[in-house]
Design an enzyme around this catalytic site. Structure first.
Site, PDB file in Angstrom:
ATOM      1  N   GLN A   3     -14.450 -25.233  43.193  1.00 16.79           N
ATOM      2  CA  GLN A   3     -13.872 -25.247  41.850  1.00 16.79           C
ATOM      3  C   GLN A   3     -13.654 -26.670  41.353  1.00 16.79           C
ATOM      4  O   GLN A   3     -13.812 -26.954  40.172  1.00 16.79           O
ATOM      5  CB  GLN A   3     -12.556 -24.471  41.830  1.00 16.79           C
ATOM      6  CG  GLN A   3     -12.714 -22.987  42.101  1.00 16.79           C
ATOM      7  CD  GLN A   3     -13.774 -22.348  41.228  1.00 16.79           C
ATOM      8  OE1 GLN A   3     -13.652 -22.303  40.014  1.00 16.79           O
ATOM      9  NE2 GLN A   3     -14.840 -21.847  41.838  1.00 16.79           N
TER      10      GLN A   3
ATOM     11  N   ASN B 109     -15.044 -26.038  26.540  1.00 19.59           N
ATOM     12  CA  ASN B 109     -14.157 -27.189  26.717  1.00 19.59           C
ATOM     13  C   ASN B 109     -12.949 -27.091  25.795  1.00 19.59           C
ATOM     14  O   ASN B 109     -12.716 -26.066  25.141  1.00 19.59           O
ATOM     15  CB  ASN B 109     -14.932 -28.495  26.507  1.00 19.59           C
ATOM     16  CG  ASN B 109     -15.481 -28.632  25.092  1.00 19.59           C
ATOM     17  OD1 ASN B 109     -15.051 -27.941  24.167  1.00 19.59           O
ATOM     18  ND2 ASN B 109     -16.434 -29.528  24.918  1.00 19.59           N
TER      19      ASN B 109
ATOM     20  N   TYR C 290     -20.182 -17.330  23.903  1.00 21.32           N
ATOM     21  CA  TYR C 290     -20.260 -18.782  24.071  1.00 21.32           C
ATOM     22  C   TYR C 290     -20.546 -19.098  25.542  1.00 21.32           C
ATOM     23  O   TYR C 290     -19.826 -18.655  26.438  1.00 21.32           O
ATOM     24  CB  TYR C 290     -18.963 -19.474  23.648  1.00 21.32           C
ATOM     25  CG  TYR C 290     -19.147 -20.974  23.569  1.00 21.32           C
ATOM     26  CD1 TYR C 290     -19.466 -21.580  22.361  1.00 21.32           C
ATOM     27  CD2 TYR C 290     -19.056 -21.768  24.705  1.00 21.32           C
ATOM     28  CE1 TYR C 290     -19.678 -22.955  22.292  1.00 21.32           C
ATOM     29  CE2 TYR C 290     -19.277 -23.139  24.641  1.00 21.32           C
ATOM     30  CZ  TYR C 290     -19.587 -23.717  23.433  1.00 21.32           C
ATOM     31  OH  TYR C 290     -19.821 -25.079  23.375  1.00 21.32           O
TER      32      TYR C 290
ATOM     33  N   ASP D 185     -18.532 -15.806  41.563  1.00 20.76           N
ATOM     34  CA  ASP D 185     -19.103 -16.509  40.415  1.00 20.76           C
ATOM     35  C   ASP D 185     -20.503 -16.021  40.090  1.00 20.76           C
ATOM     36  O   ASP D 185     -20.968 -16.201  38.964  1.00 20.76           O
ATOM     37  CB  ASP D 185     -19.156 -18.011  40.690  1.00 20.76           C
ATOM     38  CG  ASP D 185     -17.837 -18.703  40.405  1.00 20.76           C
ATOM     39  OD1 ASP D 185     -17.008 -18.117  39.686  1.00 20.76           O
ATOM     40  OD2 ASP D 185     -17.640 -19.830  40.898  1.00 20.76           O
TER      41      ASP D 185
ATOM     42  N   GLU E 145      -6.223 -18.377  38.331  1.00 22.35           N
ATOM     43  CA  GLU E 145      -7.466 -17.754  37.857  1.00 22.35           C
ATOM     44  C   GLU E 145      -8.180 -17.066  39.025  1.00 22.35           C
ATOM     45  O   GLU E 145      -8.557 -15.905  38.947  1.00 22.35           O
ATOM     46  CB  GLU E 145      -8.360 -18.829  37.246  1.00 22.35           C
ATOM     47  CG  GLU E 145      -9.722 -18.319  36.796  1.00 22.35           C
ATOM     48  CD  GLU E 145     -10.655 -19.436  36.377  1.00 22.35           C
ATOM     49  OE1 GLU E 145     -11.644 -19.142  35.693  1.00 22.35           O
ATOM     50  OE2 GLU E 145     -10.407 -20.610  36.738  1.00 22.35           O
ATOM     51  N   HIS E 146      -8.389 -17.808  40.106  1.00 19.36           N
ATOM     52  CA  HIS E 146      -9.007 -17.275  41.322  1.00 19.36           C
ATOM     53  C   HIS E 146      -8.003 -17.368  42.473  1.00 19.36           C
ATOM     54  O   HIS E 146      -7.439 -18.438  42.706  1.00 19.36           O
ATOM     55  CB  HIS E 146     -10.250 -18.077  41.711  1.00 19.36           C
ATOM     56  CG  HIS E 146     -11.255 -18.245  40.617  1.00 19.36           C
ATOM     57  ND1 HIS E 146     -11.403 -19.429  39.918  1.00 19.36           N
ATOM     58  CD2 HIS E 146     -12.160 -17.382  40.101  1.00 19.36           C
ATOM     59  CE1 HIS E 146     -12.365 -19.286  39.030  1.00 19.36           C
ATOM     60  NE2 HIS E 146     -12.840 -18.053  39.107  1.00 19.36           N
TER      61      HIS E 146
ATOM     62  N   HIS F  87     -16.377 -28.288  39.217  1.00 19.28           N
ATOM     63  CA  HIS F  87     -16.624 -27.817  37.858  1.00 19.28           C
ATOM     64  C   HIS F  87     -16.324 -28.892  36.821  1.00 19.28           C
ATOM     65  O   HIS F  87     -17.078 -29.098  35.867  1.00 19.28           O
ATOM     66  CB  HIS F  87     -15.755 -26.591  37.541  1.00 19.28           C
ATOM     67  CG  HIS F  87     -16.426 -25.293  37.824  1.00 19.28           C
ATOM     68  ND1 HIS F  87     -17.570 -24.885  37.198  1.00 19.28           N
ATOM     69  CD2 HIS F  87     -16.094 -24.286  38.682  1.00 19.28           C
ATOM     70  CE1 HIS F  87     -17.929 -23.702  37.641  1.00 19.28           C
ATOM     71  NE2 HIS F  87     -17.044 -23.311  38.551  1.00 19.28           N
TER      72      HIS F  87
ATOM     73  N   GLN G 252     -18.104 -26.276  16.260  1.00 17.63           N
ATOM     74  CA  GLN G 252     -18.956 -25.873  15.132  1.00 17.63           C
ATOM     75  C   GLN G 252     -19.671 -24.554  15.409  1.00 17.63           C
ATOM     76  O   GLN G 252     -19.892 -23.752  14.491  1.00 17.63           O
ATOM     77  CB  GLN G 252     -19.972 -26.974  14.798  1.00 17.63           C
ATOM     78  CG  GLN G 252     -20.955 -27.329  15.887  1.00 17.63           C
ATOM     79  CD  GLN G 252     -20.440 -28.417  16.819  1.00 17.63           C
ATOM     80  OE1 GLN G 252     -19.243 -28.608  16.955  1.00 17.63           O
ATOM     81  NE2 GLN G 252     -21.363 -29.127  17.437  1.00 17.63           N
TER      82      GLN G 252
ATOM     83  N   GLU H  95      15.039   5.479   6.393  1.00 16.11           N
ATOM     84  CA  GLU H  95      14.496   4.125   6.201  1.00 16.11           C
ATOM     85  C   GLU H  95      14.429   3.736   4.727  1.00 16.11           C
ATOM     86  O   GLU H  95      14.113   2.597   4.403  1.00 16.11           O
ATOM     87  CB  GLU H  95      13.105   4.023   6.828  1.00 16.11           C
ATOM     88  CG  GLU H  95      13.121   4.085   8.350  1.00 16.11           C
ATOM     89  CD  GLU H  95      11.751   3.886   8.983  1.00 16.11           C
ATOM     90  OE1 GLU H  95      11.696   3.646  10.192  1.00 16.11           O
ATOM     91  OE2 GLU H  95      10.730   3.962   8.248  1.00 16.11           O
TER      92      GLU H  95
ATOM     93  N   SER I  17     -11.106 -24.669  35.133  1.00 18.27           N
ATOM     94  CA  SER I  17     -11.151 -23.740  36.251  1.00 18.27           C
ATOM     95  C   SER I  17     -10.097 -24.078  37.297  1.00 18.27           C
ATOM     96  O   SER I  17      -9.657 -25.216  37.427  1.00 18.27           O
ATOM     97  CB  SER I  17     -12.543 -23.777  36.892  1.00 18.27           C
ATOM     98  OG  SER I  17     -12.659 -22.798  37.884  1.00 18.27           O
TER      99      SER I  17
ATOM    100  N   HIS J  27       7.002   7.820   1.357  1.00 15.98           N
ATOM    101  CA  HIS J  27       6.647   8.394   2.651  1.00 15.98           C
ATOM    102  C   HIS J  27       7.222   9.814   2.757  1.00 15.98           C
ATOM    103  O   HIS J  27       6.514  10.760   3.135  1.00 15.98           O
ATOM    104  CB  HIS J  27       7.233   7.544   3.795  1.00 15.98           C
ATOM    105  CG  HIS J  27       6.478   6.294   4.090  1.00 15.98           C
ATOM    106  ND1 HIS J  27       6.404   5.235   3.222  1.00 15.98           N
ATOM    107  CD2 HIS J  27       5.753   5.935   5.193  1.00 15.98           C
ATOM    108  CE1 HIS J  27       5.686   4.269   3.768  1.00 15.98           C
ATOM    109  NE2 HIS J  27       5.273   4.664   4.960  1.00 15.98           N
TER     110      HIS J  27
END
Length: 431
Positions: free
Chosen positions: A260, A215, A131, A362, A328-329, A263, A192, A416, A238, A421
């Protein structure tokens, strides 16, 4: 006015918690809307995908195959690129490939003291959905970061989905797809697209794993299809944590923070410094940069609503705060950045020194820019080759090695209460 936090304040921990836990996504709950979209794709396949693409992307097609981009179109987009931009993308792709190639795991096998042969082997998933966001900007860099690790891992079918802007996917995105060897490109986005990748339609074949940022609707869709397919992570807005002392140029640091913030309005930029005057200088520099940015409104809203400047007495107080933020960064604009980095356990990616802005990561540094957000760096990692591979263990007993370890297995199975088994092992002991 950006938030200012002082580590010495008695309310610091409370204020920091509020900063980190504030909801930066859409205010509305998208869960039900996404569930409806996924159900529609599952029930009506192509017809639902066409209707949803018209509704959300304002792109009308008679059949889903019209949403496909051919290999010749990708190559044409690549050939039409400005030569310098093409060279830049190709350099980035080469560096990303080289870095990720070093991540390939090694199979192993050995024979233990009982004579049992044990091992582990790694195999790629057969297909992966990649994606790439496209609602607010075109991100050819994200194409490279998603597709190249999949290629290195040996994924046979690499399917890119990206929302159409003004009726088509960005030519930059298509050019990057050609460079990265993408198998298929579809002009679809949002929940979708994730649903179509996870469940398939009459025209689009389902994949085994879906990766890449998006998103709030894309994130919710990935969360809901997990189990039907694998996913890499649930990526949020971000974020950057920048640690800088007064020996930096405040204008440089301000630019790094806004790299950042631009973004998304929900992005978050935080500065930690041990000098109040420097903090003031950075805050002032941020204001001078806004008018220079094409996305100034986005960056200003992000900085004002979600940004923060934290002051500490000494940098010794910084690692504990950084580990709590788990950004994240993480950018360490410090003299001995390597040493300081060893004190940080939780970060998606670390950028060390005054000449290593996060922005270099990046695009062309090599490591992946698809990274854990919203403090998930405490337990997860950035996208890599391993995300497209599976581990399979192997066990091989002969008569003698089986006899050496089976009695212990029988004893545990009996304890058990799992008689079959125990029986499956016991009957082989009585050969």
């Amino acid at each position: 006015m950006v938030k200012r936090l002082d580590f010495q304040s008695k309310n610091f921990n409370k204020d920091l918690d509020e900063l980190l836990t504030s909801k930066r996504e859409l205010d509305s709950d998208v869960h039900d809307a996404v569930a409806s979209i996924i159900a529609d794709i599952r029930d009506r396949g192509d017809a639902a995908l066409l209707a949803l693409t018209l509704e959300f992307d304002n792109l009308e097609c008679q059949k889903v195959s019209d949403l496909a981009v051919s290999q010749s179109e990708m190559v044409a987009a690549l050939n039409a690129l400005d030569k310098d931009l093409r060279a830049a993308l190709e350099l980035a792709a080469e560096r990303i490939f080289t870095f990720h190639e070093k991540q390939l795991p090694q199979d192993f096998s050995y024979q233990d003291q009982a004579g049992v042969e044990l091992g582990m082997r790694y195999t790629p998933v057969d297909s992966a959905g990649l994606y790439v966001p496209g609602g607010k900007a075109a991100y050819p860099s994200s194409v490279l970061m998603n597709a190249i690790p999949a290629m290195v891992a040996g994924v046979n079918r690499r399917v890119l989905v990206a929302p159409a802007r003004k009726g088509q996917v960005s030519q930059l995105v298509l050019a990057a797809a050609a460079i990265a060897g993408v198998s298929e490109v579809w002009c679809i986005g949002g929940a979708q697209a994730v649903a179509a990748l996870a469940y398939g339609t009459e025209t689009i074949e389902r994949v085994d794993k879906v990766v890449g940022p998006g998103n709030a609707f894309v994130a919710a869709a990935k969360r809901q299809v997990f189990g039907q397919v694998g996913i890499d992570s649930i990526a949020g807005p971000s974020e950057i944590l920048l640690v800088a002392d007064a020996n930096n140029n405040p204008y440089w640091i301000a630019a790094d923070l806004l790299s950042q913030a631009e973004h998304d309005e929900a992005a978050q930029s935080i500065l930690i410094t041990d000098d109040t005057a420097f903090a003031d200088a950075v805050a002032a520099a941020v204001e001078t940069i806004f008018p220079q940015l094409d996305r100034a409104d986005v960056a200003r809203q992000s900085w004002s609503n979600n940004g923060a400047i934290i002051t500490v007495d000494t940098m010794d107080e910084m690692p504990g705060i950084a580990n709590k933020i788990a950004a994240e960064h993480l950018e360490l604009a410090l003299e001995d950045a390597v040493t300081w980095s060893r004190k940080i356990r939780h970060a998606g990616a670390i950028f060390m020194g005054r000449y290593t802005p996060e922005a270099i990561g990046d695009y062309v540094a090599g490591p992946n820019h698809v990274l854990p957000t919203a403090r998930t760096a405490r337990f997860s990692s950035g996208l890599g080759v391993a995300d497209f591979m599976k581990r399979t263990t192997t066990v091989n007993c002969d008569v003698d090695s089986f006899a050496a370890i089976a009695p212990a297995g029988i004893a545990i199975a009996d304890a058990e209460g799992l008689g079959a088994h125990a029986l499956s092992m016991r009957i082989r002991m009585n050969r």
